[in-house]
Design a protein around this motif. Structure first.
Motif, PDB file in Angstrom:
ATOM      1  N   LYS A 154     -45.591  18.015 -44.927  1.00 33.64           N
ATOM      2  CA  LYS A 154     -46.557  19.002 -45.001  1.00 33.64           C
ATOM      3  C   LYS A 154     -48.026  18.352 -44.908  1.00 33.64           C
ATOM      4  CE  LYS A 154     -43.959  22.594 -47.576  1.00 33.64           C
ATOM      5  NZ  LYS A 154     -44.137  23.471 -48.815  1.00 33.64           N
ATOM      6  N   ASP A 155     -47.992  17.175 -45.505  1.00 33.39           N
ATOM      7  CA  ASP A 155     -49.398  16.486 -45.586  1.00 33.39           C
ATOM      8  C   ASP A 155     -48.970  14.962 -45.128  1.00 33.39           C
ATOM      9  OD1 ASP A 155     -51.717  15.406 -45.808  1.00 33.39           O
ATOM     10  OD2 ASP A 155     -51.936  15.618 -48.034  1.00 33.39           O
ATOM     11  N   PRO A 156     -48.837  14.640 -43.986  1.00 34.26           N
ATOM     12  CA  PRO A 156     -48.562  13.350 -43.707  1.00 34.26           C
ATOM     13  C   PRO A 156     -49.366  12.354 -43.901  1.00 34.26           C
ATOM     14  CG  PRO A 156     -49.369  14.700 -41.849  1.00 34.26           C
ATOM     15  CD  PRO A 156     -49.516  15.460 -42.835  1.00 34.26           C
ATOM     16  N   VAL A 186     -27.127  15.580 -35.731  1.00 34.82           N
ATOM     17  CA  VAL A 186     -28.135  14.630 -36.152  1.00 34.82           C
ATOM     18  C   VAL A 186     -29.198  15.499 -36.396  1.00 34.82           C
ATOM     19  CG1 VAL A 186     -29.141  12.456 -35.380  1.00 34.82           C
ATOM     20  CG2 VAL A 186     -26.968  13.041 -34.440  1.00 34.82           C
ATOM     21  N   GLN A 187     -29.629  14.747 -37.831  1.00 33.64           N
ATOM     22  CA  GLN A 187     -30.921  15.217 -38.292  1.00 33.64           C
ATOM     23  C   GLN A 187     -32.169  14.133 -38.464  1.00 33.64           C
ATOM     24  OE1 GLN A 187     -32.391  18.758 -39.523  1.00 33.64           O
ATOM     25  NE2 GLN A 187     -34.044  17.280 -38.906  1.00 33.64           N
ATOM     26  N   PRO A 188     -33.025  14.190 -37.585  1.00 29.53           N
ATOM     27  CA  PRO A 188     -34.249  13.216 -37.684  1.00 29.53           C
ATOM     28  C   PRO A 188     -34.977  13.611 -38.856  1.00 29.53           C
ATOM     29  CG  PRO A 188     -34.091  13.923 -35.461  1.00 29.53           C
ATOM     30  CD  PRO A 188     -33.149  14.865 -36.173  1.00 29.53           C
ATOM     31  N   VAL A 189     -35.604  12.395 -39.509  1.00 31.80           N
ATOM     32  CA  VAL A 189     -36.412  12.630 -40.625  1.00 31.80           C
ATOM     33  C   VAL A 189     -37.736  11.747 -40.466  1.00 31.80           C
ATOM     34  CG1 VAL A 189     -36.686  12.573 -43.137  1.00 31.80           C
ATOM     35  CG2 VAL A 189     -34.508  13.174 -42.106  1.00 31.80           C
ATOM     36  N   ASP A 190     -38.910  12.233 -40.472  1.00 30.83           N
ATOM     37  CA  ASP A 190     -40.020  11.440 -40.319  1.00 30.83           C
ATOM     38  C   ASP A 190     -40.261  10.851 -41.784  1.00 30.83           C
ATOM     39  OD1 ASP A 190     -42.360  10.205 -39.259  1.00 30.83           O
ATOM     40  OD2 ASP A 190     -43.450  12.075 -39.357  1.00 30.83           O
ATOM     41  N   ARG A 239     -53.652  15.041 -27.811  1.00 33.41           N
ATOM     42  CA  ARG A 239     -54.516  14.018 -28.575  1.00 33.41           C
ATOM     43  C   ARG A 239     -55.451  14.506 -29.463  1.00 33.41           C
ATOM     44  NH1 ARG A 239     -56.108   8.849 -27.123  1.00 33.41           N
ATOM     45  NH2 ARG A 239     -54.829   8.905 -25.302  1.00 33.41           N
ATOM     46  N   THR A 240     -55.529  13.741 -30.377  1.00 36.08           N
ATOM     47  CA  THR A 240     -56.433  14.106 -31.589  1.00 36.08           C
ATOM     48  C   THR A 240     -57.152  13.080 -32.065  1.00 36.08           C
ATOM     49  OG1 THR A 240     -56.453  15.299 -33.812  1.00 36.08           O
ATOM     50  CG2 THR A 240     -54.729  13.398 -33.545  1.00 36.08           C
ATOM     51  N   LYS A 241     -58.331  13.188 -32.989  1.00 36.62           N
ATOM     52  CA  LYS A 241     -59.193  11.814 -33.141  1.00 36.62           C
ATOM     53  C   LYS A 241     -58.469  11.476 -34.614  1.00 36.62           C
ATOM     54  CE  LYS A 241     -63.803  10.657 -34.725  1.00 36.62           C
ATOM     55  NZ  LYS A 241     -65.254  10.973 -34.755  1.00 36.62           N
ATOM     56  N   PRO A 242     -58.135   9.978 -34.307  1.00 35.10           N
ATOM     57  CA  PRO A 242     -57.567   9.153 -35.611  1.00 35.10           C
ATOM     58  C   PRO A 242     -58.702   9.351 -36.832  1.00 35.10           C
ATOM     59  CG  PRO A 242     -57.443   7.858 -33.565  1.00 35.10           C
ATOM     60  CD  PRO A 242     -58.452   9.069 -33.066  1.00 35.10           C
ATOM     61  N   LEU A 243     -58.114   9.248 -38.129  1.00 33.40           N
ATOM     62  CA  LEU A 243     -58.945   9.660 -39.112  1.00 33.40           C
ATOM     63  C   LEU A 243     -59.412   8.183 -39.789  1.00 33.40           C
ATOM     64  CD1 LEU A 243     -57.157  12.527 -41.271  1.00 33.40           C
ATOM     65  CD2 LEU A 243     -58.985  12.636 -39.608  1.00 33.40           C
ATOM     66  N   CYS A 244     -58.537   7.239 -39.333  1.00 38.61           N
ATOM     67  CA  CYS A 244     -58.751   6.035 -39.973  1.00 38.61           C
ATOM     68  C   CYS A 244     -59.686   5.284 -39.102  1.00 38.61           C
ATOM     69  CB  CYS A 244     -57.546   5.077 -39.944  1.00 38.61           C
ATOM     70  SG  CYS A 244     -57.782   3.588 -40.671  1.00 38.61           S
ATOM     71  N   PRO A 245     -60.935   4.827 -39.896  1.00 37.13           N
ATOM     72  CA  PRO A 245     -61.964   4.153 -39.113  1.00 37.13           C
ATOM     73  C   PRO A 245     -61.501   2.785 -38.525  1.00 37.13           C
ATOM     74  CG  PRO A 245     -62.248   4.073 -41.522  1.00 37.13           C
ATOM     75  CD  PRO A 245     -61.209   5.030 -41.230  1.00 37.13           C
ATOM     76  N   VAL A 246     -60.445   2.290 -39.110  1.00 34.41           N
ATOM     77  CA  VAL A 246     -60.149   0.851 -38.596  1.00 34.41           C
ATOM     78  C   VAL A 246     -58.816   0.953 -37.685  1.00 34.41           C
ATOM     79  CG1 VAL A 246     -61.237  -0.500 -40.211  1.00 34.41           C
ATOM     80  CG2 VAL A 246     -58.984   0.412 -40.638  1.00 34.41           C
ATOM     81  N   TYR A 247     -58.698   2.013 -37.277  1.00 37.05           N
ATOM     82  CA  TYR A 247     -57.011   2.417 -36.518  1.00 37.05           C
ATOM     83  C   TYR A 247     -56.832   1.570 -35.484  1.00 37.05           C
ATOM     84  CZ  TYR A 247     -54.120   4.817 -33.403  1.00 37.05           C
ATOM     85  OH  TYR A 247     -52.962   5.310 -32.597  1.00 37.05           O
ATOM     86  N   ARG A 248     -58.212   1.341 -34.723  1.00 39.31           N
ATOM     87  CA  ARG A 248     -57.798   0.422 -33.380  1.00 39.31           C
ATOM     88  C   ARG A 248     -57.645  -0.850 -33.699  1.00 39.31           C
ATOM     89  NH1 ARG A 248     -56.140   3.957 -29.767  1.00 39.31           N
ATOM     90  NH2 ARG A 248     -57.675   5.851 -29.581  1.00 39.31           N
ATOM     91  N   MET A 281     -52.338  10.926 -31.915  1.00 37.29           N
ATOM     92  CA  MET A 281     -51.358  11.844 -31.377  1.00 37.29           C
ATOM     93  C   MET A 281     -51.245  13.049 -32.558  1.00 37.29           C
ATOM     94  SD  MET A 281     -47.536  11.348 -29.929  1.00 37.29           S
ATOM     95  CE  MET A 281     -46.866  12.381 -28.732  1.00 37.29           C
ATOM     96  N   ASP A 282     -51.313  14.222 -32.184  1.00 40.25           N
ATOM     97  CA  ASP A 282     -50.984  15.331 -32.905  1.00 40.25           C
ATOM     98  C   ASP A 282     -49.850  15.408 -33.606  1.00 40.25           C
ATOM     99  OD1 ASP A 282     -49.688  18.554 -32.781  1.00 40.25           O
ATOM    100  OD2 ASP A 282     -51.922  18.379 -33.600  1.00 40.25           O
ATOM    101  N   TYR A 283     -49.725  15.709 -34.888  1.00 37.85           N
ATOM    102  CA  TYR A 283     -48.570  15.546 -35.837  1.00 37.85           C
ATOM    103  C   TYR A 283     -47.362  16.346 -35.157  1.00 37.85           C
ATOM    104  CZ  TYR A 283     -45.465  14.672 -39.644  1.00 37.85           C
ATOM    105  OH  TYR A 283     -44.540  14.240 -40.567  1.00 37.85           O
ATOM    106  N   GLU A 284     -47.577  17.478 -35.017  1.00 41.67           N
ATOM    107  CA  GLU A 284     -46.369  18.362 -34.634  1.00 41.67           C
ATOM    108  C   GLU A 284     -45.885  17.457 -33.048  1.00 41.67           C
ATOM    109  OE1 GLU A 284     -44.814  20.491 -35.711  1.00 41.67           O
ATOM    110  OE2 GLU A 284     -46.239  20.360 -37.655  1.00 41.67           O
ATOM    111  N   ALA A 285     -46.600  16.885 -32.291  1.00 33.90           N
ATOM    112  CA  ALA A 285     -46.153  15.982 -31.230  1.00 33.90           C
ATOM    113  C   ALA A 285     -45.396  15.004 -31.446  1.00 33.90           C
ATOM    114  CB  ALA A 285     -47.458  15.916 -30.259  1.00 33.90           C
TER     115      ALA A 285
END
Length: 470
Positions: free
Chosen positions: A140-142, A449-453, A86-95, A105-109
């Motif tokens: 690298k920077d999502p 198979v190669q997933p791509v984000d 778990r990580t804190k969402p950066l966007c103030p209007v995320y919810r 959710m952490d980016y690696e997760a």
């Protein structure tokens, strides 16, 4: 109901539906997994509950909101034990927004979740075991990765607002920044609201069908820095057109095109049929790898150019072209994959059902001086069988279908044509798995198979699958 005991609640719920809990009841859950939509999955006395915002490994309190026979939904009320991911969402209007379902959710997760999503679908739907599914290719920077924004416009206290629709509604929430859109898109929307308000331009009202400005669409060329502004209006006349466009062009560096699209229909579809250039050029340009593309107001163009280069690069790698192959690109759109393939193929044949997209594809081929590409309008499942009947074989077939996947007639034709390789680019792991099963039954083996984000912080994942004739 609120005053009866917990035991009585269970008795009432059981009598009505044989469920172990009642609507609005709060229960404790251990979150075991994520659904394909990114919701936490927990079980209460064997009954499955989906909980938006919950993460695997968490112990939570959740309030049941919607109960069906086999499963239900619940609202996250309290996190008793917090997951390491778990990580804190950066966007103030995320919810409130709901556009990014995984920003907590952490980016690696996130990347691990998307790989597992592909693996689970291959096994569960495709009955495909033992195929390597590589770690998801992430960014690298999502952040700030989208080159296109479509912003609805409304009014509040006499001024224009623009942002996003609140979840499950058409209430427009004003927004200053979206952290997954290019910064220039935020600047354009802010300036349009400011300048259009100054000239007295009213926003379109869905209920009354009155007002003029419906949406602002922005397109940004990441490689070129060029910007297109599309003003979508509920009518032909745009008051103060010259002053408005001149001011927008002056205050926003990089603007190369300002376009009006007219949509007078009572519809949720954003674009209308008529488009006209108000200022500048009809197209802006961008490059992906070594290939240049012209982008119009209506052109479909991948919204994440950084990851598109990875995605198409992987498709090109799986095609393993030597320069002697004939390649068919089904669902070719404006020719993005076709032109990547044409760099190394002898001949590429692209097919797409949208006539305007084919015209864009032909224009892009000329733009890149590629004369070994042929484009045709029509359904892939109709045109490609015709090509086959006419004796046009393919060494490699690439498919990049919409979310519904490939038509079975096309898959049957691929099996009959027997190309040595099939490269399947997918935006939906479920239909990918279904179609790979059909192709495997038709004489192919899925090699890897190669997933791509392509869409960080959302539950969406693209994949490229390589199949070989056996």
């Amino acid at each position: 109901m609120g005053n009866i005991s917990r035991k009585r609640k269970h008795a009432v719920a059981s009598a009505v539906s044989n469920l172990p809990l009642a609507k609005n009841e709060t229960v404790e859950l251990i979150i075991e997994d994520l659904s394909h939509e990114g919701n936490g999955v927990g079980r209460y006395e064997g009954y499955t509950l989906f909980v938006p915002g919950a993460l695997p490994g968490e112990r939570i309190l959740a309030k049941a909101t919607k109960l069906k026979k086999q499963f239900g939904y619940a609202r996250l009320m309290e996190i008793v034990e917090v997951a390491a991911s778990r990580t804190k969402p950066l966007c103030p209007v995320y919810r409130r927004c709901g556009g990014c379902t995984l920003q907590h959710m952490d980016y690696e997760a996130q990347l691990a979740f998307k790989r597992k999503l592909v693996e689970d679908n291959l096994r569960r739907i495709g009955k495909i075991e033992g195929v390597p599914v590589h770690p998801t290719l992430g960014m690298k920077d999502p952040w700030r990765y989208r080159n296109k924004a479509q912003v609805p416009i409304g009014e509040e206290e006499g001024g224009l607002i623009g942002g996003f629709y609140a979840q499950r509604s058409h209430e427009i929430i004003d927004m200053e920044a979206c952290l997954i859109q290019h910064e220039k898109s935020d600047e354009v929307v802010a300036r349009v609201k400011e300048i259009a308000s100054k000239y007295g331009i009213r926003a379109y009202n869905e209920e009354t069908q009155q007002g003029l400005l419906r949406h602002v669409v922005t397109k940004v060329g990441f490689a070129t820095g060029q910007i297109m502004i599309v003003l979508i209006t509920n009518g032909d006349k745009l008051p103060h057109k010259e002053a408005l466009t001149q001011e927008l062009a002056q205050v926003i560096p990089g603007v190369a095109s300002i376009v009006q699209n007219i949509n007078t229909r009572k519809t949720n579809v954003i674009f209308g049929d008529t488009t006209r250039v108000l200022w500048g050029e009809e197209y802006i340009y961008d490059t992906i790898g070594a290939v240049k593309f012209a982008i119009s107001a209506r052109s479909f163009y991948q919204v994440n150019p950084v990851q598109t280069e990875l995605l198409y690069g992987k498709a090109l790698e799986y095609a393993a072209l030597t320069g002697d192959e004939n390649v068919i690109d089904a669902y070719c759109g404006i020719g993005t994959i076709s032109l990547f393939l044409a760099q190394k193929a002898r001949q590429v044949f692209g097919v797409e059902i949208v006539p305007d997209a084919i015209e864009d594809a032909k224009r892009n081929a000329r733009l890149n001086d590629m004369d070994n590409v042929t484009f045709a309008v029509g359904e892939a499942e109709t045109v490609i069988p015709q090509w086959y009947e006419e004796g046009n074989a393919a060494d490699v077939i690439v498919v990049d279908p919409p979310r519904k996947g490939c038509d079975e007639r096309l898959l049957d034709t691929i099996a009959a044509m027997k190309p040595e390789r099939v490269v399947y680019v997918s935006c939906n792991p479920a239909t990918l798995a279904r179609d790979l099963r059909i192709l495997e039954d038709g004489g192919y083996r899925t090699v890897e198979v190669q997933p791509v984000d392509m869409f960080p912080h959302t539950n969406h994942v693209e994949s490229v699958a390589w199949l070989k004739r056996i």
